[in-house]
Design a protein around this motif. Structure first.
Motif, PDB file in Angstrom:
ATOM      1  N   LEU A 138       1.091  -0.955  -0.576  1.00 32.78           N
ATOM      2  CA  LEU A 138       0.145  -0.457   0.298  1.00 32.78           C
ATOM      3  C   LEU A 138       0.931   1.383  -0.232  1.00 32.78           C
ATOM      4  O   LEU A 138       1.952   0.953   0.313  1.00 32.78           O
ATOM      5  CB  LEU A 138      -0.958   0.256   1.168  1.00 32.78           C
ATOM      6  N   LEU A 139       0.800   2.048  -1.063  1.00 32.16           N
ATOM      7  CA  LEU A 139       1.003   3.303  -1.266  1.00 32.16           C
ATOM      8  C   LEU A 139       1.206   4.669   0.141  1.00 32.16           C
ATOM      9  O   LEU A 139      -0.025   4.274   0.686  1.00 32.16           O
ATOM     10  CB  LEU A 139       1.210   3.906  -2.508  1.00 32.16           C
ATOM     11  N   TRP A 140       2.332   4.808   0.789  1.00 32.69           N
ATOM     12  CA  TRP A 140       2.163   6.113   2.202  1.00 32.69           C
ATOM     13  C   TRP A 140       0.603   6.769   1.281  1.00 32.69           C
ATOM     14  O   TRP A 140      -0.016   7.185   1.968  1.00 32.69           O
ATOM     15  CB  TRP A 140       2.434   6.592   2.282  1.00 32.69           C
ATOM     16  N   ALA A 141       0.811   6.855   0.441  1.00 33.78           N
ATOM     17  CA  ALA A 141       0.219   8.222   0.070  1.00 33.78           C
ATOM     18  C   ALA A 141      -1.411   8.141  -0.325  1.00 33.78           C
ATOM     19  O   ALA A 141      -2.735   9.076  -0.190  1.00 33.78           O
ATOM     20  CB  ALA A 141       0.208   9.060  -1.625  1.00 33.78           C
ATOM     21  N   ASP A 142      -1.899   6.415  -0.135  1.00 33.66           N
ATOM     22  CA  ASP A 142      -3.694   6.270  -0.551  1.00 33.66           C
ATOM     23  C   ASP A 142      -3.354   5.820   0.705  1.00 33.66           C
ATOM     24  O   ASP A 142      -4.631   5.401   0.982  1.00 33.66           O
ATOM     25  CB  ASP A 142      -3.397   4.710  -1.355  1.00 33.66           C
ATOM     26  N   LEU A 143      -3.617   6.178   2.442  1.00 31.45           N
ATOM     27  CA  LEU A 143      -3.979   5.646   3.251  1.00 31.45           C
ATOM     28  C   LEU A 143      -4.804   7.191   3.427  1.00 31.45           C
ATOM     29  O   LEU A 143      -4.350   8.441   3.521  1.00 31.45           O
ATOM     30  CB  LEU A 143      -2.824   6.415   4.391  1.00 31.45           C
ATOM     31  N   PRO A 144      -5.903   7.122   3.319  1.00 26.88           N
ATOM     32  CA  PRO A 144      -7.108   7.908   4.275  1.00 26.88           C
ATOM     33  C   PRO A 144      -6.273   9.150   5.569  1.00 26.88           C
ATOM     34  O   PRO A 144      -5.712   8.495   6.420  1.00 26.88           O
ATOM     35  CB  PRO A 144      -8.095   7.761   4.419  1.00 26.88           C
ATOM     36  N   GLY A 145      -6.465  10.538   5.153  1.00 30.73           N
ATOM     37  CA  GLY A 145      -5.754  11.452   5.944  1.00 30.73           C
ATOM     38  C   GLY A 145      -3.545  10.823   6.909  1.00 30.73           C
ATOM     39  O   GLY A 145      -3.394  11.222   7.499  1.00 30.73           O
ATOM     40  N   LEU A 147      -0.233  11.727   6.752  1.00 30.30           N
ATOM     41  CA  LEU A 147       1.024  12.831   7.250  1.00 30.30           C
ATOM     42  C   LEU A 147       2.243  12.767   6.296  1.00 30.30           C
ATOM     43  O   LEU A 147       3.297  12.772   7.710  1.00 30.30           O
ATOM     44  CB  LEU A 147       0.922  12.220   8.888  1.00 30.30           C
ATOM     45  N   PRO A 148       2.226  12.341   5.581  1.00 30.40           N
ATOM     46  CA  PRO A 148       3.486  12.212   4.547  1.00 30.40           C
ATOM     47  C   PRO A 148       4.034  13.956   5.111  1.00 30.40           C
ATOM     48  O   PRO A 148       3.604  14.510   4.849  1.00 30.40           O
ATOM     49  CB  PRO A 148       3.541  11.832   3.653  1.00 30.40           C
ATOM     50  N   PRO A 149       4.943  14.092   4.733  1.00 29.99           N
ATOM     51  CA  PRO A 149       6.342  15.439   4.217  1.00 29.99           C
ATOM     52  C   PRO A 149       5.564  16.196   3.253  1.00 29.99           C
ATOM     53  O   PRO A 149       5.528  15.737   2.103  1.00 29.99           O
ATOM     54  CB  PRO A 149       7.415  14.953   4.710  1.00 29.99           C
ATOM     55  N   PRO A 150       5.144  16.923   4.203  1.00 31.57           N
ATOM     56  CA  PRO A 150       4.705  17.999   3.187  1.00 31.57           C
ATOM     57  C   PRO A 150       5.329  18.499   1.416  1.00 31.57           C
ATOM     58  O   PRO A 150       5.060  18.873   0.552  1.00 31.57           O
ATOM     59  CB  PRO A 150       4.388  19.388   3.387  1.00 31.57           C
ATOM     60  N   ASP A 151       6.484  18.048   1.795  1.00 28.09           N
ATOM     61  CA  ASP A 151       7.575  19.113   0.745  1.00 28.09           C
ATOM     62  C   ASP A 151       8.096  17.559  -0.079  1.00 28.09           C
ATOM     63  O   ASP A 151       9.676  17.296  -0.838  1.00 28.09           O
ATOM     64  CB  ASP A 151       8.889  19.906   1.304  1.00 28.09           C
ATOM     65  N   LEU A 152       7.509  16.115   0.161  1.00 27.27           N
ATOM     66  CA  LEU A 152       7.864  15.010  -0.182  1.00 27.27           C
ATOM     67  C   LEU A 152       8.112  15.676  -1.889  1.00 27.27           C
ATOM     68  O   LEU A 152       6.818  15.386  -2.500  1.00 27.27           O
ATOM     69  CB  LEU A 152       6.845  14.132   0.615  1.00 27.27           C
ATOM     70  N   PRO A 153       8.392  14.767  -2.834  1.00 29.37           N
ATOM     71  CA  PRO A 153       8.667  15.306  -3.680  1.00 29.37           C
ATOM     72  C   PRO A 153       7.119  14.663  -4.618  1.00 29.37           C
ATOM     73  O   PRO A 153       6.943  13.169  -3.970  1.00 29.37           O
ATOM     74  CB  PRO A 153       9.816  15.135  -4.719  1.00 29.37           C
ATOM     75  N   ALA A 154       6.429  14.281  -5.730  1.00 30.94           N
ATOM     76  CA  ALA A 154       5.460  14.101  -5.912  1.00 30.94           C
ATOM     77  C   ALA A 154       6.640  12.509  -6.545  1.00 30.94           C
ATOM     78  O   ALA A 154       5.049  12.100  -6.884  1.00 30.94           O
ATOM     79  CB  ALA A 154       5.358  14.888  -7.585  1.00 30.94           C
TER      80      ALA A 154
END
Length: 337
Positions: A138-145, A147-154
């Motif tokens: 599971l991708l970190w970004a796909d977890l609802p809510g 909290l990855p670092p705001p400046d994490l590159p796309a």
């Protein structure tokens, strides 16, 4: 009434600095730490045991070698289970920003080699491996809510997995033919990063995963009771560093129960807010004692007893526990119908 069913988890510190080293050490038979590990597992006497910080290899050769040594010591575990962790899996990015690729901190989960410091299940009950559910991709970004670092590159956001090690659910067959779902995880420590708090955020979300799964908010079926959630959250609810909100929510969730296992060691730590009897690890050069491992049965299960295998210094088992790991096993006994 049938004997209680004991479920336990232990960070056994069975991770080495290179692939194959753990297997060689187990097979050689002269390692004091391996001998202590065998003694502790025998004393723990769990029916289902989740080991964290144990190196993974594709054919589970090291795990089988450990299981063979346990059988020789009179503690047979006929069933075992492990899946490839994210530790040491190349990401292709310079995740730690040190200008180099392929370092341990550039992996999906910290690791010098693929599979370092994974997790594994040993069981006296049959494991239904074919029905296991693996959430490790599971991708970190796909977890609802999340909290990855705001400046994490796309580009990194589109690739970075949530699990440092694993998240999985494995059904075991109970003596009456019923099924108990065993859900395990091993999170990153919320330290060893910078002001972006990457590890602190990830540690929080690795625990928050279970809340989302219970809520049915993920592309996986919500677990069906009875189940037990166990593993190394690498976080204390009140002491040490980290973001405890998700852990506190998990411990208070009415779908789970926290038996609050206690160790009989009698230690005291006046400088801490938490009860030292609840601690499951001791870091002498850092925060001291912390509660970082958990066994949380579903609310429908009857807990008859629980504890941390951390005896007083005069206990004959104490030297083996110190020699094996900085962590101490956590166990919960369940009364089954």
């Amino acid at each position: 009434m049938a004997d209680p069913l004991r479920l336990a988890t232990w960070n056994a510190d069975l991770s080495r600095k290179g692939p194959g080293l753990l297997l060689a050490e187990i097979r050689k038979g002269d390692s004091p730490q391996i001998a202590a590990t065998l003694q502790v597992i025998a004393a723990l006497d769990a029916d289902v045991l989740l080991l964290t910080s144990i190196d993974f290899d594709t054919r589970l050769v090291a795990l089988d070698a450990l299981r063979d040594r346990l059988a020789e010591a009179g503690s047979p575990y006929p069933y075992r289970f492990a899946l490839r962790p994210n530790t040491g899996m190349p990401s292709g990015f310079d995740l730690d920003g040190d200008g180099r690729l392929g370092t341990p901190r550039d992996a999906m989960g910290y690791g010098r080699f693929a599979g370092q410091s994974g997790m594994a299940l040993l069981s006296r009950l049959p494991i239904r491996a074919e029905a296991a559910q693996d959430y490790t991709a599971l991708l970190w970004a796909d977890l609802p809510g999340a909290l990855p670092p705001p400046d994490l590159p796309a580009a990194q956001r589109a690739l970075q997995r949530l699990s440092t090690t694993n998240h999985w659910q494995v059904p075991v067959t109970l003596p009456d033919g019923g099924t108990l779902a065993v859900m395990g995880w091993y999170a990153t420590p919320p330290v060893f990063d910078g002001p972006e708090d990457r590890n602190g955020r990830r540690n929080h979300d690795e625990t928050a995963f279970w809340l989302r799964l219970l809520d049915g908010a993920l592309p996986f079926p919500a677990p069906t009771a009875p189940f037990v959630l166990l593993g190394d959250a690498n976080l204390d609810p009140v002491d040490g560093e980290g973001r405890p909100a998700a852990l506190l929510a998990l411990l208070a969730d009415p779908r789970l129960q926290d038996p609050a296992p206690r160790g009989p060691h009698g230690r005291s730590e006046p400088g801490q807010r938490g009860d030292p009897a609840l601690d499951t690890a001791f870091y002498p050069d850092g925060p001291g004692g912390l509660r970082v491992e958990y066994v949380l049965p579903s609310a429908d299960l009857h807990v008859s007893s629980a504890g941390v295998l951390w005896p007083a210094e005069a206990d004959p088992l104490a030297p083996a526990l110190r020699a094996a790991s900085r962590h101490y096993p956590v166990w919960v006994d369940l009364d089954l119908p």
